[in-house]
Design a protein around this motif. Structure first.
Motif, mmCIF file in Angstrom:
data_model
loop_
_atom_site.group_PDB
_atom_site.id
_atom_site.type_symbol
_atom_site.label_atom_id
_atom_site.label_comp_id
_atom_site.label_asym_id
_atom_site.label_seq_id
_atom_site.Cartn_x
_atom_site.Cartn_y
_atom_site.Cartn_z
ATOM 1 N N ASN A 1 0.965 -1.480 0.306
ATOM 2 C CA ASN A 1 -0.281 -0.102 0.205
ATOM 3 C C ASN A 1 0.650 1.520 -0.330
ATOM 4 O OD1 ASN A 1 -2.461 -0.927 -0.056
ATOM 5 N ND2 ASN A 1 -2.063 -1.273 1.898
ATOM 6 N N THR B 1 1.849 1.731 -3.250
ATOM 7 C CA THR B 1 1.076 2.497 -4.191
ATOM 8 C C THR B 1 1.141 3.865 -4.636
ATOM 9 O OG1 THR B 1 -1.074 1.568 -3.370
ATOM 10 C CG2 THR B 1 0.143 0.340 -4.928
ATOM 11 N N LYS C 1 -0.679 -1.841 -7.976
ATOM 12 C CA LYS C 1 -0.089 -3.154 -6.912
ATOM 13 C C LYS C 1 0.861 -4.337 -7.155
ATOM 14 C CE LYS C 1 -2.551 -6.493 -3.785
ATOM 15 N NZ LYS C 1 -4.094 -7.362 -3.908
#
Length: 201
Positions: free
Chosen positions: A107, A110, A117
């Protein structure tokens, strides 16, 4: 390999700065945090990495040697070129990138524009044992000492370079000034990160 450039800052823009080295103006692409520590007319010592392509020679500049080292290591991952590596350092300082890769924090990766992802998972897989162990600290900011510089102007420039409006940058700078009132002023990168946190709320 051009390991660093030293000279007077002749100009600065949204993506980089021009360093006057012996009468030759070298264009250096930098992260916003690094740019925030460069002021036109001041002397600067900037660690650099030269990227050679068939049709171009591009010099990238960094706040310190650690940031440059991470920049070069990031490019050993599939699909990560110099522009994406610089974007990663614009979002996450070196230690934060080490932590994200070491803990497989997809996370966090990204959050960088251009990394999805699957791309983040590939970066974790390919770089997990290459970036080194994250340092246990709470700042996660590159060290770029600019004690003599007016920090408000530097942070404001860094925020506008990242795309925020002048009005938003003014508000964030005022908020940070109130927060650190009476304290020793930390480095510019730390102040820039504080301002960005406020604008992201």
């Amino acid at each position: 390999m051009i390991a660093f450039v030293s000279g007077k800052v002749a100009g600065a823009g949204p993506d980089g700065a021009v360093i006057d080295v012996g009468g030759v103006g070298l264009s250096v692409q930098c992260t916003p945090a690094t740019l925030a520590g460069l002021r036109v007319g001041d002397q600067a010592h900037v660690p650099t990495s030269l990227i050679v392509r068939e049709d171009s020679l591009t010099l990238y500049g960094f706040a310190d040697d650690d940031e440059r080292s991470i920049f070069e290591l990031l490019q050993t991952a599939s699909g990560v070129g110099p522009r994406l590596a610089l974007a990663m350092l614009a979002v996450h300082p070196p230690n934060a990138l080490r932590r994200a890769v070491a803990t497989e924090d997809v996370n966090a990766l990204t959050k960088v524009p251009g990394i999805g992802k699957k791309g983040a998972q590939r970066i974790v897989l390919e770089l997990k044992d290459r970036l080194g162990t994250p340092v246990d600290d709470d700042t996660d900011v590159p060290v770029f000492t600019t004690r003599a510089l007016p920090w408000r102007d530097q942070v404001h420039a860094g925020l506008t370079n990242l795309g925020w409006t002048g009005k938003d940058a003014d508000a964030a700078v005022d908020a940070v000034a109130a927060e650190i009132d009476g304290q020793d002023t930390p480095d510019i990168a730390a102040l820039l990160k504080m301002a960005m946190r406020r604008l992201s709320r």
